[in-house]
Design an enzyme around this catalytic site. Structure first.
Site, PDB file in Angstrom:
ATOM      1  N   CYS A   1       0.812  -1.220   0.000  1.00  0.00           N
ATOM      2  CA  CYS A   1       0.000   0.000   0.000  1.00  0.00           C
ATOM      3  C   CYS A   1       0.843   1.266   0.000  1.00  0.00           C
ATOM      4  O   CYS A   1       0.336   2.349  -0.296  1.00  0.00           O
ATOM      5  CB  CYS A   1      -0.932   0.002   1.207  1.00  0.00           C
TER       6      CYS A   1
ATOM      7  N   HIS B   1      10.022   4.458   8.499  1.00  0.00           N
ATOM      8  CA  HIS B   1      10.154   2.999   8.411  1.00  0.00           C
ATOM      9  C   HIS B   1      10.642   2.474   9.746  1.00  0.00           C
ATOM     10  O   HIS B   1      11.667   2.914  10.262  1.00  0.00           O
ATOM     11  CB  HIS B   1      11.148   2.629   7.304  1.00  0.00           C
TER      12      HIS B   1
ATOM     13  N   HIS C   1      -8.073  19.326   3.592  1.00  0.00           N
ATOM     14  CA  HIS C   1      -8.651  18.043   3.191  1.00  0.00           C
ATOM     15  C   HIS C   1      -7.730  16.904   3.626  1.00  0.00           C
ATOM     16  O   HIS C   1      -6.502  17.064   3.676  1.00  0.00           O
ATOM     17  CB  HIS C   1      -8.855  17.988   1.673  1.00  0.00           C
TER      18      HIS C   1
ATOM     19  N   HIS D   1      -5.603   6.582   3.395  1.00  0.00           N
ATOM     20  CA  HIS D   1      -5.606   5.376   2.567  1.00  0.00           C
ATOM     21  C   HIS D   1      -6.797   4.497   2.918  1.00  0.00           C
ATOM     22  O   HIS D   1      -6.972   4.103   4.071  1.00  0.00           O
ATOM     23  CB  HIS D   1      -4.317   4.586   2.778  1.00  0.00           C
TER      24      HIS D   1
ATOM     25  N   HIS E   1     -15.883   1.829   0.084  1.00  0.00           N
ATOM     26  CA  HIS E   1     -17.204   1.260  -0.174  1.00  0.00           C
ATOM     27  C   HIS E   1     -17.375   0.906  -1.646  1.00  0.00           C
ATOM     28  O   HIS E   1     -17.890  -0.165  -1.977  1.00  0.00           O
ATOM     29  CB  HIS E   1     -18.272   2.259   0.261  1.00  0.00           C
TER      30      HIS E   1
ATOM     31  N   ASN F   1     -10.225  -2.056  -1.137  1.00  0.00           N
ATOM     32  CA  ASN F   1      -8.833  -1.659  -0.916  1.00  0.00           C
ATOM     33  C   ASN F   1      -8.042  -1.985  -2.175  1.00  0.00           C
ATOM     34  O   ASN F   1      -7.703  -3.130  -2.430  1.00  0.00           O
ATOM     35  CB  ASN F   1      -8.254  -2.409   0.291  1.00  0.00           C
TER      36      ASN F   1
END
Length: 310
Positions: free
Chosen positions: A15, A94, A181, A185, A214, A218
Site C-alpha cells: 500500500c 520505516h 482536506h 488510505h 465502499h 482496498n
C-alpha cells in the site's frame, strides 16, 4: 521505451508504493531538469489469493480489489499552468529495525502450505508508533506557529496537573489550521476510523476514504487516488487548499504527503457514473450476518485505535 527513459519497479511495497514512488520521482527531479515522470500504481490480487482456512489470513481476500491509476509529474515550470497539484511536503517513516514491526504484516505459508498475509497483534502498535513519529516531523512544517505554541502550552499545563489526555482528544492539535482536506488510505474501516479519531476529524473529512473503500475496496497503492478523485468529483478542491495523504504499508512503513491545489478542480473522473449517489443513505454491510465471524474476538486486534499512540 526509448533508451533514455529510466524505469523503476517498486513491486512488493504494498500500500505504500505510490507515495514511495513519488519520493523516488522527487529525488530524480533534483538531478534532472525539465523532465516528466509517470507513476503507475496497481493492485493485482490474483497471484496472492489465500486458499487456506486460517481466518486472520483471509483478511486480504475480503478487503483487496484489483484497480490502478497513473499520475504524471513534472518539474518543468513552463507546464505549471496545466498542473493540478503541487507537492509541498513528503515524510516517510520505516520501523523495520524492530523485529515485531517487521513481522507484523508479512506473506507466509500456513500449516497446509498455502501462502497468505499474516497479521499479528503488534500491527496496531507498529502503526501507532510509525504514525506518531511521522507526524512529529511533518506537522511543524505544515501547521502555523500559533497552533504549535498553543499545543505546547496546553500540554505543559496538563502535564503539570498530572492529567492524562483522554482517548477522544486525539493528538490535541487542530490540523485544520494547516490542512483543508484529508486523504486517508482506504485500507479498511478500522484504519480510516482510527486515524480520523486520533486526528479529531469529522465525518465530512473521512468521507472520501470511506466512499472509496465502499465503492472500490482496498486497491492498495492506488487507493489514495480513488479517494482524491472523490474530492475532485464532489468539487471540494479549491485553489490554495492543502491535502494530507496518509498511508501505511508492510515493513512497517508510514508515509504522509501534503499537496497544494493549484486551481479549482471538478473532473468527475472514475466517479462519473456514481458520484450523485454518494454518500449512500446507509453503509450497513448486507453480508455481515453471513460473515459475522469476521468481527469476532479472534480478529479484534485489527480494529485500530490511534488515540492510544505514544
Amino acid at each position: 521505451m526509448r533508451e533514455d527513459i529510466k524505469t523503476f519497479n517498486l513491486s512488493g511495497m504494498g500500500c505504500s508504493a505510490s507515495l514511495i514512488a513519488i519520493d523516488v520521482v522527487r529525488n530524480l527531479f533534483m538531478s534532472y531538469k525539465n523532465v516528466n515522470a509517470i507513476v503507475v500504481s496497481t493492485e493485482s490480487i490474483s497471484p496472492h489469493w489465500y486458499c487456506g482456512k486460517e481466518k486472520s489470513m483471509m483478511l486480504t481476500n475480503c478487503l483487496f480489489r484489483s484497480g490502478g491509476c497513473s499520475m504524471l509529474f513534472t518539474n518543468n515550470r513552463d507546464l505549471k499552468h496545466q498542473a493540478k497539484l503541487k507537492l509541498n511536503h513528503l515524510v516517510r517513516m520505516h520501523t523495520g529495525s524492530s523485529d515485531e514491526a517487521y513481522n507484523c504484516c508479512m506473506q507466509v505459508e500456513d500449516e497446509s502450505g498455502y501462502k497468505g498475509f499474516r497479521l499479528t497483534k503488534y500491527l496496531v502498535k507498529a502503526a501507532s508508533q510509525g504514525f506518531t513519529m511521522n507526524l512529529q516531523v511533518l506537522l511543524p512544517k505544515v501547521l502555523p506557529l500559533r497552533e504549535i505554541l498553543r499545543y505546547l502550552v496546553v500540554s505543559k499545563l496538563k502535564s503539570a496537573k498530572s492529567q492524562k489526555l483522554k482517548a477522544d482528544e486525539g493528538v490535541g492539535l487542530n490540523l485544520k489550521t494547516g490542512i483543508e482536506h484529508f486523504c486517508i488510505h482506504p485500507g479498511g474501516r478500522a484504519i480510516i476510523d482510527g486515524i480520523g479519531k486520533s486526528l479529531g476529524l469529522s465525518y465530512y473529512d473521512v468521507e472520501p476514504s470511506r466512499m472509496a473503500l465502499h465503492r472500490f475496496g482496498n486497491t492498495s497503492a492506488a487507493g489514495f487516488w480513488y479517494a482524491l478523485g472523490y474530492m475532485e468529483a464532489k468539487k471540494r478542491l479549491k485553489k490554495g487548499n492543502r491535502i494530507l495523504m496518509s498511508g501505511f504499508g508492510a515493513g512497517f512503513k508510514c508515509n504522509n504527503v501534503v499537496w497544494e491545489v493549484l486551481k479549482d478542480l471538478d473532473d468527475a473522473n472514475v466517479w462519473k457514473d456514481y458520484i450523485d449517489s454518494y454518500p449512500p443513505n446507509t453503509l450497513v454491510n448486507p453480508f455481515m450476518e453471513k460473515y459475522s465471524w469476521f468481527d469476532d474476538e479472534t480478529l479484534k486486534f485489527v480494529r485500530f485505535d490511534f488515540s492510544q499512540a505514544p
